[in-house]
Design a protein around this motif. Structure first.
Motif, PDB file in Angstrom:
ATOM      1  N   ARG A 108       0.813  -1.223   0.000  1.00 57.70           N
ATOM      2  CA  ARG A 108       0.000   0.000   0.000  1.00 57.70           C
ATOM      3  C   ARG A 108       0.843   1.269   0.000  1.00 57.70           C
ATOM      4  NH1 ARG A 108      -2.652  -3.431   3.604  1.00 57.70           N
ATOM      5  NH2 ARG A 108      -1.620  -2.445   5.401  1.00 57.70           N
ATOM      6  N   GLY A 109       2.165   1.124   0.220  1.00 56.15           N
ATOM      7  CA  GLY A 109       3.050   2.281   0.214  1.00 56.15           C
ATOM      8  C   GLY A 109       2.985   3.127   1.460  1.00 56.15           C
ATOM      9  N   PHE A 110       2.482   2.551   2.564  1.00 56.86           N
ATOM     10  CA  PHE A 110       2.417   3.272   3.835  1.00 56.86           C
ATOM     11  C   PHE A 110       2.422   2.264   4.969  1.00 56.86           C
ATOM     12  CE2 PHE A 110       0.408   4.984   7.586  1.00 56.86           C
ATOM     13  CZ  PHE A 110       0.889   6.288   7.656  1.00 56.86           C
ATOM     14  N   GLY A 111       3.245   2.549   5.981  1.00 53.43           N
ATOM     15  CA  GLY A 111       3.259   1.678   7.151  1.00 53.43           C
ATOM     16  C   GLY A 111       4.100   2.263   8.261  1.00 53.43           C
ATOM     17  N   ARG A 112       3.790   1.836   9.478  1.00 53.04           N
ATOM     18  CA  ARG A 112       4.524   2.269  10.646  1.00 53.04           C
ATOM     19  C   ARG A 112       4.737   1.057  11.557  1.00 53.04           C
ATOM     20  NH1 ARG A 112       4.765   5.896   7.587  1.00 53.04           N
ATOM     21  NH2 ARG A 112       4.277   8.111   7.925  1.00 53.04           N
ATOM     22  N   ILE A 113       5.992   0.767  11.907  1.00 56.34           N
ATOM     23  CA  ILE A 113       6.311  -0.323  12.828  1.00 56.34           C
ATOM     24  C   ILE A 113       7.195   0.241  13.928  1.00 56.34           C
ATOM     25  CG2 ILE A 113       7.394  -2.579  13.134  1.00 56.34           C
ATOM     26  CD1 ILE A 113       6.799  -3.162  10.185  1.00 56.34           C
ATOM     27  N   LEU A 114       6.678   0.217  15.158  1.00 58.77           N
ATOM     28  CA  LEU A 114       7.424   0.681  16.324  1.00 58.77           C
ATOM     29  C   LEU A 114       7.679  -0.509  17.234  1.00 58.77           C
ATOM     30  CD1 LEU A 114       8.529   3.217  17.849  1.00 58.77           C
ATOM     31  CD2 LEU A 114       6.345   3.245  19.087  1.00 58.77           C
ATOM     32  N   ASN A 115       8.945  -0.835  17.430  1.00 59.88           N
ATOM     33  CA  ASN A 115       9.321  -1.925  18.324  1.00 59.88           C
ATOM     34  C   ASN A 115       9.810  -1.323  19.638  1.00 59.88           C
ATOM     35  OD1 ASN A 115       8.779  -4.099  16.545  1.00 59.88           O
ATOM     36  ND2 ASN A 115      10.702  -3.695  15.473  1.00 59.88           N
ATOM     37  N   VAL A 116       9.092  -1.601  20.723  1.00 56.55           N
ATOM     38  CA  VAL A 116       9.465  -1.050  22.024  1.00 56.55           C
ATOM     39  C   VAL A 116      10.551  -1.937  22.612  1.00 56.55           C
ATOM     40  CG1 VAL A 116       8.679  -0.366  24.310  1.00 56.55           C
ATOM     41  CG2 VAL A 116       7.173  -0.053  22.329  1.00 56.55           C
ATOM     42  N   ALA A 117      11.783  -1.453  22.542  1.00 57.59           N
ATOM     43  CA  ALA A 117      12.935  -2.169  23.087  1.00 57.59           C
ATOM     44  C   ALA A 117      13.229  -1.591  24.469  1.00 57.59           C
ATOM     45  CB  ALA A 117      14.122  -2.051  22.138  1.00 57.59           C
ATOM     46  N   SER A 118      14.473  -1.247  24.743  1.00 62.62           N
ATOM     47  CA  SER A 118      14.823  -0.755  26.070  1.00 62.62           C
ATOM     48  C   SER A 118      16.248  -0.222  26.064  1.00 62.62           C
ATOM     49  CB  SER A 118      14.716  -1.886  27.100  1.00 62.62           C
ATOM     50  OG  SER A 118      15.186  -1.482  28.365  1.00 62.62           O
ATOM     51  N   LEU A 119      16.522   0.715  26.962  1.00 59.68           N
ATOM     52  CA  LEU A 119      17.903   1.103  27.216  1.00 59.68           C
ATOM     53  C   LEU A 119      18.738  -0.120  27.565  1.00 59.68           C
ATOM     54  CD1 LEU A 119      20.121   3.252  27.817  1.00 59.68           C
ATOM     55  CD2 LEU A 119      19.174   3.396  30.134  1.00 59.68           C
ATOM     56  N   ALA A 120      18.120  -1.109  28.212  1.00 55.01           N
ATOM     57  CA  ALA A 120      18.839  -2.334  28.582  1.00 55.01           C
ATOM     58  C   ALA A 120      19.422  -3.037  27.370  1.00 55.01           C
ATOM     59  CB  ALA A 120      17.908  -3.280  29.341  1.00 55.01           C
ATOM     60  N   GLY A 121      18.812  -2.854  26.198  1.00 53.63           N
ATOM     61  CA  GLY A 121      19.322  -3.465  24.980  1.00 53.63           C
ATOM     62  C   GLY A 121      20.589  -2.821  24.461  1.00 53.63           C
ATOM     63  N   GLN A 122      20.944  -1.653  25.027  1.00 53.14           N
ATOM     64  CA  GLN A 122      22.173  -0.960  24.633  1.00 53.14           C
ATOM     65  C   GLN A 122      23.260  -1.078  25.697  1.00 53.14           C
ATOM     66  OE1 GLN A 122      21.200   2.986  22.539  1.00 53.14           O
ATOM     67  NE2 GLN A 122      19.318   2.572  23.686  1.00 53.14           N
TER      68      GLN A 122
END
Length: 268
Positions: free
Chosen positions: A132-146
């Motif tokens: 469709r040419g439009f999308g939003r994907i937000l993955n909630v990670a964490s400071l802990a992942g860094q």
């Protein structure tokens, strides 16, 4: 997009905390919502609140610890003739009793909810977004992942690190398609997360109030970063300082730093 059709976003783990805060942000921005979590009562209460924004809200309860849940959720949405324009992979939990003291089933559930399910849901919904040419994907990670992994909560940081890297890879792959992908990496946030895993008293006494952020603040930053198509965002100046230190410090020094964190929390 058909004229007059509102965008719809699917939010996992939407019953409380950052998930619920993101639902409020998206409703206020004119999106309709699909909310999913294990607990129906809080979802229904949130849906009733979001109707006040004029949002159409669909509630689908499921448990992403079940390996069949992502496909079941995808099919349930298709059966309702809903189109998913955005996906927020927010569901998560941790077990902090220690690696040897935590049952293997709990570790498996953590991996399914926070690692396997986000990958599977993105793979299920991203093709339609790209088409469709439009999308939003937000993955909630964490400071802990860094940060280096913390003893006593051995799998949480590595799982979030995977989610950050996977988000960055998908961000690059989706470039030019109209699909935005962002990893949101909050630090300590005022939610029920620490109540659920039994660390509220420890973290409240171990860290000063200025290190804490509200779920509403984190949600607004996540929304803005995703719209800007930033591959990763870490809310809070001090959280960015900590992430930078962990990246550049020698391994032995960084491990001593997180080892002190674990001792303050009385987890090792």
């Amino acid at each position: 997009m058909n004229p007059g059709r509102r965008r719809t976003i699917l939010i996992t783990g939407a019953s409380a905390g950052i998930g619920a805060a993101l639902a409020r942000v998206y409703a206020a921005k004119g999106w309709d919502l699909i909310l999913t979590a294990r607990r129906e009562g809080p979802l229904e209460a949130l849906a009733e609140e979001l109707h006040g924004y004029g949002a159409v809200v669909t509630v689908i309860t499921d448990d992403l610890a079940d390996p069949a849940a992502p496909r079941r959720l995808f099919d349930a949405i298709a059966d309702r003739s809903l189109i998913v324009d955005g996906l927020v992979n927010n569901a998560g939990f941790s077990r902090t009793a220690g690696f040897l003291q935590t049952e293997p089933e709990a570790h498996a559930a953590m991996i399914r909810v926070m690692l396997t399910a986000p990958v599977e849901l993105a793979r299920l919904f991203a093709p339609g977004m790209a088409e469709r040419g439009f999308g939003r994907i937000l993955n909630v990670a964490s400071l802990a992942g860094q940060m280096p992994a913390t003893g006593g909560d051995t799998l949480y940081g590595p799982i979030k690190s995977f989610l950050i890297k996977a988000s960055q890879g998908l961000h690059l792959e989706m470039a030019g398609s109209g699909v935005h992908v962002t990893a949101l990496c909050p630090g300590y946030t005022l939610t029920e997360f620490h109540d659920v895993n039994g660390t509220r008293a420890e973290v409240s006494s171990a860290y000063p109030a200025w290190m804490w952020q509200t779920a509403e603040h984190v949600a607004e930053i996540g929304y803005a970063a995703l719209e800007a198509n930033r591959p990763k965002v870490t809310p809070g100046f001090m959280n960015n300082v900590l992430a930078g230190l962990a990246k550049h410090l020698p391994d032995a020094t960084a491990l001593r730093m997180v080892g002190g964190h674990a001792k303050r929390l009385k987890r090792i």
